[in-house]
Design an enzyme around this catalytic site. Structure first.
Site, PDB file in Angstrom:
ATOM      1  N   THR A  86      40.403  32.005  37.969  1.00 51.20           N
ATOM      2  CA  THR A  86      40.520  31.307  39.083  1.00 51.20           C
ATOM      3  C   THR A  86      41.132  29.691  38.864  1.00 51.20           C
ATOM      4  O   THR A  86      42.238  29.373  39.222  1.00 51.20           O
ATOM      5  CB  THR A  86      39.380  31.144  40.182  1.00 51.20           C
ATOM      6  OG1 THR A  86      39.063  32.494  40.462  1.00 51.20           O
ATOM      7  CG2 THR A  86      39.529  30.152  41.321  1.00 51.20           C
ATOM      8  N   THR A  88      32.520  19.640  27.971  1.00 50.05           N
ATOM      9  CA  THR A  88      32.030  20.318  26.645  1.00 50.05           C
ATOM     10  C   THR A  88      32.539  21.793  26.708  1.00 50.05           C
ATOM     11  O   THR A  88      31.995  22.376  27.768  1.00 50.05           O
ATOM     12  CB  THR A  88      30.743  19.937  26.403  1.00 50.05           C
ATOM     13  OG1 THR A  88      30.454  18.552  26.376  1.00 50.05           O
ATOM     14  CG2 THR A  88      30.092  20.696  24.939  1.00 50.05           C
ATOM     15  N   HIS A 115      35.486  38.408  31.857  1.00 50.25           N
ATOM     16  CA  HIS A 115      34.512  39.510  32.458  1.00 50.25           C
ATOM     17  C   HIS A 115      35.139  40.883  33.022  1.00 50.25           C
ATOM     18  O   HIS A 115      34.381  41.489  33.519  1.00 50.25           O
ATOM     19  CB  HIS A 115      33.618  38.601  33.621  1.00 50.25           C
ATOM     20  CG  HIS A 115      34.111  38.462  34.917  1.00 50.25           C
ATOM     21  ND1 HIS A 115      34.113  39.049  35.975  1.00 50.25           N
ATOM     22  CD2 HIS A 115      35.090  37.417  35.129  1.00 50.25           C
ATOM     23  CE1 HIS A 115      34.599  38.420  36.874  1.00 50.25           C
ATOM     24  NE2 HIS A 115      35.438  37.412  36.581  1.00 50.25           N
ATOM     25  N   GLN A 146      43.633  41.309  35.105  1.00 47.88           N
ATOM     26  CA  GLN A 146      43.241  42.695  35.257  1.00 47.88           C
ATOM     27  C   GLN A 146      43.568  43.435  34.097  1.00 47.88           C
ATOM     28  O   GLN A 146      43.250  44.840  33.920  1.00 47.88           O
ATOM     29  CB  GLN A 146      43.555  43.450  36.397  1.00 47.88           C
ATOM     30  CG  GLN A 146      42.853  42.698  37.896  1.00 47.88           C
ATOM     31  CD  GLN A 146      41.299  43.284  37.893  1.00 47.88           C
ATOM     32  OE1 GLN A 146      40.800  44.201  37.152  1.00 47.88           O
ATOM     33  NE2 GLN A 146      40.637  42.837  38.787  1.00 47.88           N
ATOM     34  N   CYS A 164      34.468  39.664  51.896  1.00 47.79           N
ATOM     35  CA  CYS A 164      33.449  39.267  52.880  1.00 47.79           C
ATOM     36  C   CYS A 164      33.327  37.764  52.798  1.00 47.79           C
ATOM     37  O   CYS A 164      33.072  37.068  51.622  1.00 47.79           O
ATOM     38  CB  CYS A 164      32.346  39.823  52.487  1.00 47.79           C
ATOM     39  SG  CYS A 164      31.943  41.518  52.392  1.00 47.79           S
ATOM     40  N   ASN A 173      44.369  43.621  41.380  1.00 44.00           N
ATOM     41  CA  ASN A 173      42.944  43.875  41.404  1.00 44.00           C
ATOM     42  C   ASN A 173      42.656  44.957  42.536  1.00 44.00           C
ATOM     43  O   ASN A 173      41.597  45.819  42.271  1.00 44.00           O
ATOM     44  CB  ASN A 173      42.328  42.542  41.670  1.00 44.00           C
ATOM     45  CG  ASN A 173      42.823  41.894  42.679  1.00 44.00           C
ATOM     46  OD1 ASN A 173      43.810  41.359  42.618  1.00 44.00           O
ATOM     47  ND2 ASN A 173      42.001  41.394  43.451  1.00 44.00           N
TER      48      ASN A 173
HETATM   49  N1  PLP Z   1      43.115  37.117  39.128  1.00 41.22           N
HETATM   50  C1  PLP Z   1      42.757  38.481  39.521  1.00 41.22           C
HETATM   51  C2  PLP Z   1      43.796  39.414  39.491  1.00 41.22           C
HETATM   52  C3  PLP Z   1      41.550  38.913  39.633  1.00 41.22           C
HETATM   53  O1  PLP Z   1      41.368  40.203  39.688  1.00 41.22           O
HETATM   54  C4  PLP Z   1      40.407  37.916  39.770  1.00 41.22           C
HETATM   55  C5  PLP Z   1      39.144  38.620  39.895  1.00 41.22           C
HETATM   56  O2  PLP Z   1      38.911  39.432  40.835  1.00 41.22           O
HETATM   57  C6  PLP Z   1      40.667  36.913  39.352  1.00 41.22           C
HETATM   58  C7  PLP Z   1      42.096  36.317  39.253  1.00 41.22           C
HETATM   59  C8  PLP Z   1      39.746  35.674  39.267  1.00 41.22           C
HETATM   60  O3  PLP Z   1      38.844  35.838  38.477  1.00 41.22           O
HETATM   61  P1  PLP Z   1      37.424  34.981  38.458  1.00 41.22           P
HETATM   62  O4  PLP Z   1      36.704  35.154  39.720  1.00 41.22           O
HETATM   63  O5  PLP Z   1      36.668  35.447  37.321  1.00 41.22           O
HETATM   64  O6  PLP Z   1      37.887  33.452  38.459  1.00 41.22           O
END
Ligand code: PLP
Length: 365
Positions: free
Chosen positions: A72, A230, A194, A173, A311, A145
């Site tokens: 993000t 940091t 993640h 993704q 949600c 996603n």
């Molecule tokens: N971009 C895409 C395509 C995603 O699927 C996601 C998470 O669902 C994000 C960005 C954002 O990831 P994060 O919530 O780890 O910042």
């Protein structure tokens, strides 16, 4: 109760090898990578090793990599370089970290243009050819996603290069799961750990030019002044471990297709573009049912999935991505996202189908 996890696009659980790596890192003697003493330099070595590994996995070590706290944040940095009078060309199918940032930019006088797409979410590249020359920046994701659609980034990049416009690609993704090599013409890329079995709370922004995107967080010279604070050494090291191509996810397309066929036989209608999709993602609607009700009923039976909707503050809203598709409201409201991971087995799929059948029959009456 045995759990069946089909929500890897939200977060894929930490890989076993990374758990081990974390345990061994916790015993090592390193502190702040900004310090010049030995413990500081030990931390610096870990950070720079991870950076090199990731850069190597992307385009043979060219460009700059800035670690962030999330994908993000990386998307925010890429877009917030735009100023009043600029034009951002993007799509309505992007992740909220692009879509909502675009809305903020619009309030600041940036013009936002959306690329058209068809009912399956396939982007109109002829429109891109026409619209790109007027854009200051194009931002399109590598893979969606929610739907799983893979965008043809090399083709998109060629069009942008011809139009001489920078292209930002959100590869959250894809990177770390399957090979992802940055195509010529792509000028920045968002990465996440993640989604690929790394820890939550670490991401990165790759850029072709050091100065292309100005910092949005101030107060220190970390990341060469591009991102103050940091460095998160442990998480950066674990993210670096994901750059190894040998550890990529297997092709789970056949498993996903088996799930899709079984659900279609139960009345499901598939969303997105099945011809060009992430092999782990299935978005499928069960018209006549409420997606949230299905998700909750499945959860009680041990199956973890997501709806196609987000949600917010307790109220359930329809997914903006599904709303942007010209499909019926019933289909939008009954969409489920199943996302597989490397741990998903044949047995998991069989169980999921059996449980789904039971849940549909119970809710229908
Ligand atoms: N971009 C895409 C395509 C995603 O699927 C996601 C998470 O669902 C994000 C960005 C954002 O990831 P994060 O919530 O780890 O910042």
């Amino acid at each position: 109760m045995q759990r069946y996890y089909f929500d890897h696009n939200a977060t894929s659980p930490l890989r076993a090898a990374l758990r081990e790596r974390l345990t061994s890192l916790l015993e090592q003697d390193f502190t702040n990578p900004g310090s010049i003493h030995q413990q500081g330099q030990a931390a610096r070595t870990l950070v720079e090793q991870a950076r090199r590994r990731i850069l190597q996995s992307l385009r043979g070590a060219t460009g700059t990599l800035t670690f962030t706290a999330s994908a993000t944040e990386a998307n925010n940095i890429a877009l917030l370089s735009l100023k009043k009078g600029d034009t951002l060309l993007t799509s309505k199918l992007e992740h909220p970290s692009v879509r909502d940032t675009a809305k903020r930019l619009e309030e600041r006088g940036v013009k936002i243009e959306y690329l058209p797409h068809d009912a399956q979410g396939v982007l109109d590249l002829d429109a891109l050819k026409k619209q790109a020359p007027n854009a200051t920046l194009v931002a399109l994701m590598a893979a969606n996603n929610e739907l799983g659609n893979i965008n043809p980034i090399p083709e998109i990049a060629e069009i942008c290069q011809e139009a001489n416009v920078p292209l930002h690609v959100d590869a959250a993704q894809v990177w770390g799961r399957w090979p992802f090599h940055i195509a010529q013409g792509v000028t920045s890329v968002t990465l996440s750990a993640h989604k690929a079995g790394g820890p939550v709370g670490i991401g990165a922004l790759w850029t072709d030019e050091r100065e292309r995107y100005p910092a949005i967080i101030f107060g220190g010279e970390q990341e060469r002044g591009r991102r103050a604070g940091t460095e998160n050494v442990l998480w950066i090291d674990l993210m670096g471990q994901l750059a190894n191509h040998q550890d990529h996810w297997p092709d789970m397309g056949p498993l996903r297709d088996r799930l899709a066929s079984a659900f279609e036989a139960l009345g499901g209608a598939r969303n997105g573009n099945p011809k060009q999709a992430l092999p782990n993602t299935l978005n499928i609607s069960f018209p006549g049912f409420e997606a949230e009700e299905l998700v909750m009923a499945l959860d009680l039976e041990g199956v973890s999935i997501s709806t196609g909707s987000a949600c917010t503050a307790g109220s359930v809203e329809l997914s903006e991505v599904l709303k942007a598709l010209p499909i019926s409201e019933d289909r939008q409201a009954s969409a489920l996202r199943w996302s597989l991971g490397p741990s998903t087995s044949n047995q998991d799929v069989d169980q999921a189908v059996e449980i789904m059948q039971r849940v549909l029959a119970r809710i229908r009456v």
